[in-house]
Design a protein around this motif. Structure first.
Motif, PDB file in Angstrom:
ATOM      1  N   UNK A  14     -19.281  -6.265  17.193  1.00 43.21           N
ATOM      2  CA  UNK A  14     -18.395  -6.391  18.326  1.00 43.21           C
ATOM      3  C   UNK A  14     -17.345  -5.503  18.361  1.00 43.21           C
ATOM      4  N   UNK A  15     -16.608  -5.596  17.002  1.00 41.51           N
ATOM      5  CA  UNK A  15     -15.652  -4.470  16.842  1.00 41.51           C
ATOM      6  C   UNK A  15     -15.937  -3.223  16.777  1.00 41.51           C
ATOM      7  N   UNK A  23     -25.172  -8.747  24.087  1.00 46.07           N
ATOM      8  CA  UNK A  23     -26.303  -8.873  25.156  1.00 46.07           C
ATOM      9  C   UNK A  23     -27.382  -9.940  24.664  1.00 46.07           C
ATOM     10  N   UNK A  24     -27.589  -9.914  23.140  1.00 42.04           N
ATOM     11  CA  UNK A  24     -28.485 -10.692  22.871  1.00 42.04           C
ATOM     12  C   UNK A  24     -28.424 -10.643  21.168  1.00 42.04           C
ATOM     13  N   UNK A  25     -29.187 -11.893  20.646  1.00 42.07           N
ATOM     14  CA  UNK A  25     -29.079 -11.901  19.258  1.00 42.07           C
ATOM     15  C   UNK A  25     -30.586 -12.561  18.957  1.00 42.07           C
ATOM     16  N   UNK A  26     -31.494 -11.762  18.415  1.00 41.35           N
ATOM     17  CA  UNK A  26     -32.698 -12.023  18.064  1.00 41.35           C
ATOM     18  C   UNK A  26     -32.768 -12.361  16.679  1.00 41.35           C
ATOM     19  N   UNK A  43     -20.276 -24.052  18.587  1.00 35.58           N
ATOM     20  CA  UNK A  43     -20.895 -24.003  19.738  1.00 35.58           C
ATOM     21  C   UNK A  43     -19.652 -23.037  20.684  1.00 35.58           C
ATOM     22  N   UNK A  44     -18.424 -23.005  20.647  1.00 38.74           N
ATOM     23  CA  UNK A  44     -17.721 -22.325  21.538  1.00 38.74           C
ATOM     24  C   UNK A  44     -17.661 -20.847  21.005  1.00 38.74           C
ATOM     25  N   UNK A  45     -17.592 -20.682  19.578  1.00 40.20           N
ATOM     26  CA  UNK A  45     -17.716 -19.485  19.166  1.00 40.20           C
ATOM     27  C   UNK A  45     -18.591 -18.545  19.719  1.00 40.20           C
ATOM     28  N   UNK A  46     -20.249 -19.270  19.341  1.00 44.49           N
ATOM     29  CA  UNK A  46     -21.112 -18.653  19.809  1.00 44.49           C
ATOM     30  C   UNK A  46     -21.551 -18.379  21.147  1.00 44.49           C
ATOM     31  N   UNK A  47     -20.970 -19.213  22.041  1.00 45.52           N
ATOM     32  CA  UNK A  47     -21.122 -19.002  23.586  1.00 45.52           C
ATOM     33  C   UNK A  47     -20.200 -18.078  24.126  1.00 45.52           C
ATOM     34  N   UNK A  53     -29.819 -16.103  23.211  1.00 46.92           N
ATOM     35  CA  UNK A  53     -30.640 -16.221  21.626  1.00 46.92           C
ATOM     36  C   UNK A  53     -31.975 -16.305  21.745  1.00 46.92           C
ATOM     37  N   UNK A  54     -32.833 -15.316  21.142  1.00 50.69           N
ATOM     38  CA  UNK A  54     -34.185 -15.513  21.083  1.00 50.69           C
ATOM     39  C   UNK A  54     -34.649 -15.907  19.549  1.00 50.69           C
TER      40      UNK A  54
END
Length: 155
Positions: A14-15, A23-26, A43-47, A53-54
């Protein structure tokens, strides 16, 4: 890995890209485990940072596993954990990765059947799905190393 390593990787992306959210973490195999752990504990950090998430070949539980090495580890997990903590051996197979990989690849080119036999204790070798001609090249990417908590988690 789920609460330290994965967030560090996401923050770096992100930086570097100057984006607010992936957009997605696979994830594949252990990569899914990292996301399951991280997103359940933070949960808050990741959301806030991951849109989608795939998970491919997710690993969460191994109670039906028949692999000899993992079965042995599970049977003696408390004893192994105690030894690790007393000796401070928190990392496994963390030698110089480049040197180890080249040496392993060269050795396994010559001694393929020995490497296959050694490998069998850690992985479920299946000649029907694994290309023996590519074995040395595969071994050039390992051992990749892991931390003790990872070993204990899978046990």
């Amino acid at each position: 890995m789920g609460i330290y390593d994965l967030p560090a990787q996401i923050n770096h992306i992100l930086n570097t890209t100057h984006k607010d959210k992936l957009a997605a973490y696979i994830g594949h195999s252990e990569g899914t485990t990292q996301m399951f752990i991280g997103s359940s504990l933070m949960p808050k950090y990741f959301s806030d940072r991951v849109e989608l998430f795939l998970g491919f070949a997710p690993v969460v539980r191994l109670e039906h596993n028949t692999n000899a090495m993992l079965t042995y580890t599970a049977k003696y997990v408390d004893y192994i954990s105690m030894i690790i903590q007393k000796t401070g051996m928190y990392n496994f197979m963390q030698a110089d990765a480049t040197k180890m990989s080249v040496t392993t690849a060269e050795f396994c080119t010559i001694m393929t059947s020995f490497c296959e036999a050694a490998d069998e204790g850690f992985f479920d070798w299946n000649e029907d799905i694994i290309n023996k001609d590519r074995y040395a090249a595969s071994m050039a990417h390992g051992p990749a190393g892991t931390g003790w908590r990872n070993l204990i988690h899978y046990a």
